[in-house]
Design an enzyme around this catalytic site. Structure first.
Site, PDB file in Angstrom:
ATOM      1  N   SER A  59     -30.132  27.199  19.268  1.00  0.00           N
ATOM      2  CA  SER A  59     -29.560  28.149  19.865  1.00  0.00           C
ATOM      3  C   SER A  59     -30.889  29.184  20.623  1.00  0.00           C
ATOM      4  O   SER A  59     -30.702  29.619  21.720  1.00  0.00           O
ATOM      5  CB  SER A  59     -28.690  29.042  19.317  1.00  0.00           C
ATOM      6  OG  SER A  59     -29.168  29.566  18.015  1.00  0.00           O
ATOM      7  N   GLU A  60     -31.712  29.337  19.815  1.00  0.00           N
ATOM      8  CA  GLU A  60     -32.891  30.182  20.300  1.00  0.00           C
ATOM      9  C   GLU A  60     -34.275  29.742  19.639  1.00  0.00           C
ATOM     10  O   GLU A  60     -34.343  29.224  18.509  1.00  0.00           O
ATOM     11  CB  GLU A  60     -32.817  31.809  19.982  1.00  0.00           C
ATOM     12  CG  GLU A  60     -31.867  32.593  20.796  1.00  0.00           C
ATOM     13  CD  GLU A  60     -30.446  32.874  20.079  1.00  0.00           C
ATOM     14  OE1 GLU A  60     -29.643  33.373  20.884  1.00  0.00           O
ATOM     15  OE2 GLU A  60     -30.365  32.333  18.985  1.00  0.00           O
ATOM     16  N   THR A  61     -35.274  30.113  20.448  1.00  0.00           N
ATOM     17  CA  THR A  61     -36.821  29.534  20.285  1.00  0.00           C
ATOM     18  C   THR A  61     -37.496  31.118  20.511  1.00  0.00           C
ATOM     19  O   THR A  61     -37.461  31.548  21.458  1.00  0.00           O
ATOM     20  CB  THR A  61     -37.353  28.619  20.885  1.00  0.00           C
ATOM     21  OG1 THR A  61     -36.559  27.276  20.343  1.00  0.00           O
ATOM     22  CG2 THR A  61     -38.825  28.379  20.608  1.00  0.00           C
TER      23      THR A  61
END
Length: 283
Positions: free
Chosen positions: A51-53
């Site tokens: 979902s996020e990096t």
């Protein structure tokens, strides 16, 4: 740049907002993002398929301990909750030494964010809401249609924008939240978080689910930014106490727990986090 000319950079994958490893929301953290373009960061975030990096960089503000850039698979966010806690955990465990005892100060697109730490659970100071108002009648009808609910079942709905453009929807009970089978096409490009109160006898006071548009509508396992906005909204309205626990990710097989506390220092959004992968990534 060819693969041969790239260099190894320290990399962690952190499970955030759960005391049980692999039951929260995973985050990829590149601890040395220097020299990478925004385009390259976006490519990597798309590739990790999380979902996020995040990418950690030296701060440009002397009050900050580090700077972070936060990417989903398709866009950059000025702020997000689980990337904030996960990045702080990775930075601390890789040897980061905060300037201020008991606090980490993160610089991000939304400004400076303070993160409490005592060696255990981390908690970030909720950023201010930049849009905070009830939705209009037409949008409330769309929300009821998208959630497949009678409009009368929506107790309240509000814009809760603190980076991501969330809309919060309050239902009468956690059971209603867990039973939702939304019409994602009807939701369009809205980012919607739904919350309802649990009865007694559970380890959480509220149940939360969040739905995020994109190439395919996704349900997020645990969402710090939405819970930050929802806490401000519910506490302001007298619908939640100044300290509570929210559960999220239940229908996805996760065990997310978000710890909310409002005190003289602000509103704090906390959660446990565990580093599950340590290594390097070649970039």
């Amino acid at each position: 740049m060819t693969f041969e000319t790239m260099r190894n950079r320290p990399f962690h994958q952190v499970d955030v907002f759960s005391g049980q490893a692999y039951r929260g929301n995973p985050l990829a953290v590149v601890l040395d993002g220097e020299g990478l373009t925004g385009e390259r960061m976006q490519q990597v975030a798309n590739w990790t398929n999380l979902s996020e990096t995040t990418f950690l960089l030296p701060p440009t503000d002397p009050r900050a301990d580090y700077r972070v850039r936060i990417f989903t698979g398709s866009e950059e966010f000025p702020f997000a909750g689980h990337p904030t806690l996960g990045s702080a955990r990775a930075w601390l465990e890789s040897g980061g030494n905060p300037r201020e005892e008991g606090y980490v100060v993160q610089e991000c697109g939304a400004g400076l964010v303070r993160i409490r730490h005592d060696g255990g659970r981390l908690a970030f100071a909720a950023p201010p809401l930049t849009r905070y108002e009830p939705v209009d009648a037409a949008l409330q009808r769309q929300l009821a249609l998208a959630l497949r609910l009678p409009e009368a079942d929506i107790v309240a709905a509000s814009w809760l924008v603190n980076g991501p453009e969330w809309i919060g929807v309050l239902l009468r009970s956690a059971g209603q939240v867990l039973a939702l089978e939304p019409d994602l096409a009807a939701m369009g490009d809205l980012k919607v978080g739904v919350i309802g109160a649990h009865g007694r006898g559970t380890d959480a006071d509220f149940e939360v689910r969040t739905f995020i548009p994109g190439d395919a509508m996704l349900e997020d396992p645990v969402t710090g930014s939405f819970n930050a906005g929802a806490a401000q909204w519910l506490i302001d309205a007298g619908r939640a106490p100044s300290e509570y626990v929210a559960a999220q990710g239940t229908v996805l097989g996760r065990a997310g727990r978000i710890h909310i506390k409002a005190d003289s220092g602000g509103l704090w959004v906390g959660g446990d986090s565990t580093i599950c992968i340590r290594g390097t990534v070649r970039l």
